[in-house]
Write an enzyme that holds these catalytic residues in place. Structure first.
Site, mmCIF file in Angstrom:
data_model
loop_
_atom_site.group_PDB
_atom_site.id
_atom_site.type_symbol
_atom_site.label_atom_id
_atom_site.label_comp_id
_atom_site.label_asym_id
_atom_site.label_seq_id
_atom_site.Cartn_x
_atom_site.Cartn_y
_atom_site.Cartn_z
ATOM 1 N N ARG A 30 0.805 -1.236 0.000
ATOM 2 C CA ARG A 30 0.000 0.000 0.000
ATOM 3 C C ARG A 30 0.834 1.280 0.000
ATOM 4 O O ARG A 30 0.292 2.369 -0.175
ATOM 5 C CB ARG A 30 -0.961 -0.018 1.199
ATOM 6 N N LYS A 35 8.914 -0.790 2.414
ATOM 7 C CA LYS A 35 8.172 0.056 3.361
ATOM 8 C C LYS A 35 9.037 0.582 4.504
ATOM 9 O O LYS A 35 9.012 1.778 4.811
ATOM 10 C CB LYS A 35 6.989 -0.731 3.929
ATOM 11 N N THR A 84 4.081 -14.225 10.647
ATOM 12 C CA THR A 84 4.932 -13.592 11.663
ATOM 13 C C THR A 84 5.769 -14.610 12.447
ATOM 14 O O THR A 84 6.895 -14.313 12.843
ATOM 15 C CB THR A 84 4.079 -12.738 12.624
ATOM 16 N N TYR A 86 8.076 -4.818 15.590
ATOM 17 C CA TYR A 86 7.775 -4.662 14.167
ATOM 18 C C TYR A 86 8.599 -3.501 13.598
ATOM 19 O O TYR A 86 8.643 -2.414 14.184
ATOM 20 C CB TYR A 86 6.301 -4.311 13.961
ATOM 21 N N LYS A 123 33.751 26.026 2.520
ATOM 22 C CA LYS A 123 33.994 24.568 2.508
ATOM 23 C C LYS A 123 35.410 24.345 2.991
ATOM 24 O O LYS A 123 36.323 25.028 2.537
ATOM 25 C CB LYS A 123 33.836 24.019 1.092
ATOM 26 N N ASN A 157 39.214 40.919 7.169
ATOM 27 C CA ASN A 157 38.036 41.460 6.492
ATOM 28 C C ASN A 157 38.084 41.038 5.039
ATOM 29 O O ASN A 157 39.018 41.394 4.319
ATOM 30 C CB ASN A 157 38.019 42.982 6.624
HETATM 31 C C1 UD1 Z 1 -0.274 -9.012 13.381
HETATM 32 C C2 UD1 Z 1 -0.768 -9.930 14.514
HETATM 33 C C3 UD1 Z 1 -2.039 -9.360 15.103
HETATM 34 C C4 UD1 Z 1 -1.817 -7.944 15.592
HETATM 35 C C5 UD1 Z 1 -1.238 -7.083 14.471
HETATM 36 C C6 UD1 Z 1 -0.826 -5.741 15.027
HETATM 37 C C7 UD1 Z 1 -0.081 -12.167 13.819
HETATM 38 C C8 UD1 Z 1 -0.519 -13.450 13.280
HETATM 39 N N1 UD1 Z 1 -1.012 -11.238 13.966
HETATM 40 O O1 UD1 Z 1 -1.275 -9.069 12.380
HETATM 41 O O2 UD1 Z 1 -2.489 -10.158 16.186
HETATM 42 O O3 UD1 Z 1 -3.031 -7.401 16.051
HETATM 43 O O4 UD1 Z 1 -0.085 -7.708 13.894
HETATM 44 O O5 UD1 Z 1 -0.389 -4.933 13.996
HETATM 45 O O6 UD1 Z 1 1.074 -12.021 14.167
HETATM 46 N N2 UD1 Z 1 6.029 -9.795 8.631
HETATM 47 C C9 UD1 Z 1 7.185 -10.393 8.157
HETATM 48 N N3 UD1 Z 1 7.121 -11.609 7.580
HETATM 49 C C10 UD1 Z 1 5.941 -12.281 7.448
HETATM 50 C C11 UD1 Z 1 4.769 -11.668 7.922
HETATM 51 C C12 UD1 Z 1 4.838 -10.441 8.507
HETATM 52 O O7 UD1 Z 1 8.265 -9.808 8.250
HETATM 53 O O8 UD1 Z 1 5.976 -13.399 6.928
HETATM 54 C C13 UD1 Z 1 6.105 -8.474 9.246
HETATM 55 C C14 UD1 Z 1 5.328 -7.424 8.471
HETATM 56 O O9 UD1 Z 1 6.152 -6.798 7.517
HETATM 57 C C15 UD1 Z 1 4.879 -6.474 9.567
HETATM 58 C C16 UD1 Z 1 4.689 -7.394 10.763
HETATM 59 O O10 UD1 Z 1 5.461 -8.542 10.508
HETATM 60 O O11 UD1 Z 1 5.859 -5.537 9.883
HETATM 61 C C17 UD1 Z 1 3.245 -7.747 11.008
HETATM 62 O O12 UD1 Z 1 2.733 -8.441 9.908
HETATM 63 P P1 UD1 Z 1 1.270 -8.220 9.367
HETATM 64 O O13 UD1 Z 1 1.067 -9.063 8.196
HETATM 65 O O14 UD1 Z 1 0.986 -6.767 9.252
HETATM 66 O O15 UD1 Z 1 0.416 -8.828 10.562
HETATM 67 P P2 UD1 Z 1 -1.097 -8.507 10.864
HETATM 68 O O16 UD1 Z 1 -1.946 -9.355 10.017
HETATM 69 O O17 UD1 Z 1 -1.327 -7.066 10.872
#
Ligand code: UD1
Ligand code: MG
Length: 467
Positions: A16, A23, A84, A106, A354, A380
């Protein structure tokens, strides 16, 4: 104290953002988004910090290393985004041998405060279990994992897509930030299966597993702190909050900020009391500003030191410059890297410096370039003076002693020296050294032809009449 390591998830693409850049590399007040959680982990004393990279791994790693050249970072690669839990698992090798706690952050949540993370660690201690988490209460919890409590105690987290209608009504949300005992973490991660609505490895499954080992600590944080960045509107909104937080801290410490909405002061800048910051001023990259300084509208200071009582007039740009006490700079001065000014130096409009060391009380008030120059005190330097420091191949030094006077519109062709008290007549091109106390003039002698204009007009009139 339990040893602390940190894992910062930076693998996401950030669709997005609609950007070619990952990002976590988009900047907030001069630093990539992910630099903030990384910094917080380091501030808490994490002995190893593992950024988990994936999308544009090489670029993300390069940028992080550039921002933290001396930090104990160990990078881990998550090849494919499988959730995650999978992302945290990618850090396991990098943390081999660490048997304390692992803080999980994060990379796209920049506003989390150090105090909140300290409270998380304290909650982990107080609960005495294997995991503590940060939660946040939202009026509209859509999309978040819900914190499900049983008899008041955290029992598990259920992702929005997996919630029953009753669970969806819960407003306490998982912020995604945890402190976990390492031994439990690696063992539990190995057991997580992607059986859920999204077919992903959910880190949130840890919470239910942890609850079986003992109480799960929870800290409630304000939603402004736990908010992530998903698009450029959110990026600007997070930047605004950070800007306000930083500016308020400076104002409480005695700095005057005329228009806090347009003062862009990065994290980690030192400013003395009674200093006044004008509108649209940027202070970047570890700049240090003394007491009783005035920084005028539109000025941009990067990695510079400004001592007490100096006045930087509007629209001046300083980069890796050092400015002594009580100097007057600008308006419209440009101080480039290696500029080093002693006390009471005046540099006026359209003066560029510089690698220029300028002694106490020396002045260059208008339209001047001073590059690769050592200038004594009490000099000066007239309007339009130029140090010709570059011969097309190499840079050369111009050296002026104390009390030197350079007449306007002079060129000093380096390497060249003017000794103490030396004078250069206006309009000179100086190619040879000027001994102390001497005058150098190199302009052509002036010729005056009296009545020349009338004679010219008469000649022209004659030609016109003839033709
Ligand atoms: C996650 C949580 C959710 C919480 C929310 C808060 C899980 C399953 N869920 O959901 O409970 O309320 O965050 O924002 O953890 N990322 C990776 N690799 C991956 C997946 C994600 O690096 O394979 C990183 C993403 O870039 C991001 C963060 O982990 O920075 C969270 O991932 P995202 O997919 O946004 O999780 P949510 O579905 O929002
Ligand atoms: Mg998310």
């Amino acid at each position: 104290m339990t040893a602390l390591a940190a894992v910062v998830l930076c693998a996401g693409k950030g669709t997005r953002m609609k950007s070619e850049k990952a990002k976590v590399l988009h900047p907030i007040l001069g630093r990539p988004i992910c630099a903030y959680p990384l910094k917080r982990a380091l501030e808490l004393g994490a002995t190893s910090v593992v950024p988990v990279v994936g999308h544009q791994a090489a670029e993300v790693e390069k940028s992080i290393r550039a921002h933290f050249p001396d930090a104990p970072l160990r990078f881990a690669l998550q090849k494919e985004q499988r959730g995650t839990a999978d992302a945290v698992k990618a850090a396991q090798d990098a943390l081999k041998g660490h048997d304390g706690r692992v803080l999980i952050l994060y990379g796209d949540v920049p506003l989390l405060r150090k105090e909140t993370l300290q409270a998380l660690l304290a909650a982990h201690d107080a609960a005495g279990g294997v995991l503590a988490m940060v939660s946040t209460t939202l009026d509209d919890p859509t999309g978040y994992g819900r914190v499900i409590r049983e008899a008041g105690k955290v029992a598990r987290i259920v992702e929005h897509k997996d919630c029953t209608p009753e669970q969806r009504a819960v407003k306490e949300c998982n912020a995604g930030i945890y402190s976990v005992d390492a031994a439990f973490l690696w063992k539990a991660l190995a057991e997580i299966k992607p059986v859920n609505a999204q077919g992903e490895y959910y880190l949130t499954d840890l919470v239910e597993m942890a609850a079986k080992h003992g109480p799960v600590g929870a800290v409630d944080a304000d939603a402004t702190e736990t908010a992530g960045v998903n698009d450029k509107v959110e990026l600007a909104a997070r930047a605004r909050v950070l800007q306000q937080r930083i500016n308020e801290a400076h104002m409480r410490a005695g700095v005057s900020i005329q228009d806090p909405a347009t003062a862009y002061i990065e994290e980690g800048i030192t400013i003395g009391t009674d200093t006044e910051i004008g509108p649209s001023v940027t202070l970047a990259a570890g700049t240090v500003v003394g007491k009783n300084v005035i920084i005028g509208q539109g000025s941009v200071l990067t990695a510079s030191h400004v001592a007490d009582g100096t006045h930087i007039k509007p629209y001046s740009v300083l980069e890796e410059a050092r400015v002594g006490d009580r100097c007057i700079i600008g308006p419209f001065s440009r101080l480039r890297p290696g500029t080093d000014l002693a006390e009471d130096v005046h540099l006026g409009n359209f003066v560029e410096t510089k690698k220029a060391r300028i002694g106490k009380g020396s002045k260059a008030n208008h339209l001047t370039y001073l590059g690769d120059a050592n200038i004594g005190s009490g000099c000066n330097i007239g309007a339009g003076t130029i140090t010709c420091n570059y011969d097309g191949v190499n840079k050369h030094l111009t050296e002026l002693g104390d009390g030197v006077f350079i007449g306007s519109d002079s060129q000093l062709v380096a390497p060249v020296k003017v000794g103490d008290g030396g004078y250069v007549g206006a309009g000179s091109t100086v190619t040879k050294n000027v001994p102390p106390g001497s005058l150098a003039v190199s302009r052509a002698p002036q010729v005056v032809k009296e009545g020349w204009v009338a004679a010219k007009k008469a000649r022209q009139a004659k030609v016109k009449a003839g033709g």
